[in-house]
Scaffold this motif. Sequence first.
Motif, mmCIF file in Angstrom:
data_model
loop_
_atom_site.group_PDB
_atom_site.id
_atom_site.type_symbol
_atom_site.label_atom_id
_atom_site.label_comp_id
_atom_site.label_asym_id
_atom_site.label_seq_id
_atom_site.Cartn_x
_atom_site.Cartn_y
_atom_site.Cartn_z
ATOM 1 N N ALA A 42 22.767 -0.240 -11.200
ATOM 2 C CA ALA A 42 21.342 -0.031 -10.970
ATOM 3 C C ALA A 42 21.121 0.996 -9.868
ATOM 4 N N LYS A 43 20.036 1.726 -10.001
ATOM 5 C CA LYS A 43 19.637 2.641 -8.939
ATOM 6 C C LYS A 43 18.601 1.944 -8.048
ATOM 7 N N ASP A 44 18.400 2.507 -6.893
ATOM 8 C CA ASP A 44 17.344 1.996 -6.022
ATOM 9 C C ASP A 44 15.994 2.098 -6.740
ATOM 10 N N ARG A 45 15.090 1.206 -6.413
ATOM 11 C CA ARG A 45 13.781 1.215 -7.047
ATOM 12 C C ARG A 45 13.086 2.554 -6.815
ATOM 13 N N ASN A 46 12.292 2.922 -7.807
ATOM 14 C CA ASN A 46 11.496 4.145 -7.768
ATOM 15 C C ASN A 46 12.340 5.425 -7.790
ATOM 16 N N THR A 47 13.646 5.283 -8.026
ATOM 17 C CA THR A 47 14.504 6.461 -8.127
ATOM 18 C C THR A 47 14.540 6.922 -9.582
ATOM 19 N N SER A 48 14.433 8.208 -9.788
ATOM 20 C CA SER A 48 14.467 8.739 -11.141
ATOM 21 C C SER A 48 15.792 8.409 -11.832
ATOM 22 N N VAL A 49 15.729 8.226 -13.114
ATOM 23 C CA VAL A 49 16.954 7.993 -13.872
ATOM 24 C C VAL A 49 17.810 9.267 -13.943
ATOM 25 N N HIS A 50 17.191 10.422 -13.691
ATOM 26 C CA HIS A 50 17.916 11.685 -13.727
ATOM 27 C C HIS A 50 18.624 11.943 -12.396
ATOM 28 N N PRO A 51 19.862 12.341 -12.373
ATOM 29 C CA PRO A 51 20.719 12.472 -13.564
ATOM 30 C C PRO A 51 21.152 11.105 -14.079
ATOM 31 N N TYR A 52 21.286 10.979 -15.343
ATOM 32 C CA TYR A 52 21.618 9.696 -15.957
ATOM 33 C C TYR A 52 22.963 9.162 -15.476
ATOM 34 N N THR A 53 23.896 10.022 -15.163
ATOM 35 C CA THR A 53 25.270 9.592 -14.928
ATOM 36 C C THR A 53 25.607 9.311 -13.475
ATOM 37 N N LYS A 54 24.676 9.595 -12.552
ATOM 38 C CA LYS A 54 25.001 9.457 -11.134
ATOM 39 C C LYS A 54 23.880 8.763 -10.375
ATOM 40 N N GLY A 55 24.185 8.372 -9.126
ATOM 41 C CA GLY A 55 23.159 7.849 -8.234
ATOM 42 C C GLY A 55 22.983 6.345 -8.255
ATOM 43 N N TYR A 56 23.909 5.625 -8.879
ATOM 44 C CA TYR A 56 23.807 4.171 -8.944
ATOM 45 C C TYR A 56 24.347 3.560 -7.658
ATOM 46 N N VAL A 57 23.616 2.613 -7.121
ATOM 47 C CA VAL A 57 24.005 2.047 -5.835
ATOM 48 C C VAL A 57 24.406 0.586 -5.916
ATOM 49 N N TYR A 58 24.048 -0.068 -6.999
ATOM 50 C CA TYR A 58 24.408 -1.474 -7.180
ATOM 51 C C TYR A 58 25.264 -1.607 -8.435
ATOM 52 N N TRP A 59 26.288 -2.449 -8.323
ATOM 53 C CA TRP A 59 27.244 -2.596 -9.424
ATOM 54 C C TRP A 59 27.559 -4.068 -9.655
ATOM 55 N N GLY A 60 27.761 -4.409 -10.917
ATOM 56 C CA GLY A 60 28.225 -5.738 -11.254
ATOM 57 C C GLY A 60 29.727 -5.831 -11.178
ATOM 58 N N GLN A 61 30.237 -7.015 -11.481
ATOM 59 C CA GLN A 61 31.674 -7.253 -11.412
ATOM 60 C C GLN A 61 32.406 -6.839 -12.684
ATOM 61 N N GLY A 62 31.670 -6.665 -13.744
ATOM 62 C CA GLY A 62 32.287 -6.200 -14.980
ATOM 63 C C GLY A 62 32.564 -7.315 -15.969
ATOM 64 N N THR A 63 32.618 -6.938 -17.239
ATOM 65 C CA THR A 63 32.979 -7.862 -18.311
ATOM 66 C C THR A 63 33.941 -7.145 -19.252
ATOM 67 N N GLN A 64 34.990 -7.845 -19.653
ATOM 68 C CA GLN A 64 36.035 -7.236 -20.472
ATOM 69 C C GLN A 64 35.614 -7.206 -21.937
ATOM 70 N N VAL A 65 35.792 -6.041 -22.529
ATOM 71 C CA VAL A 65 35.611 -5.869 -23.973
ATOM 72 C C VAL A 65 36.934 -5.385 -24.546
ATOM 73 N N THR A 66 37.447 -6.113 -25.515
ATOM 74 C CA THR A 66 38.701 -5.751 -26.164
ATOM 75 C C THR A 66 38.469 -5.648 -27.659
ATOM 76 N N VAL A 67 38.804 -4.488 -28.209
ATOM 77 C CA VAL A 67 38.627 -4.247 -29.632
ATOM 78 C C VAL A 67 40.007 -4.104 -30.265
ATOM 79 N N SER A 68 40.313 -4.990 -31.179
ATOM 80 C CA SER A 68 41.622 -4.962 -31.829
ATOM 81 C C SER A 68 41.555 -4.150 -33.120
ATOM 82 N N SER A 69 42.670 -3.513 -33.425
ATOM 83 C CA SER A 69 42.708 -2.662 -34.635
ATOM 84 C C SER A 69 43.135 -3.454 -35.854
#
Length: 125
Positions: free
Chosen positions: A98-125
């Motif tokens: 997540a970005k800070d409130r009222n911060t533009s989404v642009h650029p889409y790929t940068k500027g995130y200040v809050y992060w979750g712990q993550g969830t594993q996704v495994t795709v088998s062939s």
Amino acid sequence: QVQLVESGGGLVQAGGSLRLSCAASALTFSRSAMGWFRQAPGKEREFVAAISWGVISTDYADSVKGRFTISRDNAKNTVYLQMNSLKPEDTAIYYCAAKDRNTSVHPYTKGYVYWGQGTQVTVSS
């Protein structure tokens, strides 16, 4: 303290679907741009998708365009990532950000200040 909690990961066969959820707390969610990133073993973390606050706009990594959809429910303080037609190369830990409130989404790929712990996704062939 802002918390982002991901859920919905798991093991799925190639061609299958999963929906990830990220619940936010202590965040002005309705005014925060949100994103999903992933990190595969031995690789750097990469951008997957992002969604703005306010007038909705979205962006996706080329590798997931047409297969993944990001959405948000401000009433539930939750952002989602619907993943269809999954491929083995989608295997990774998926992180909500997540970005800070009222911060533009642009650029889409940068500027995130809050992060979750993550969830594993495994795709088998």
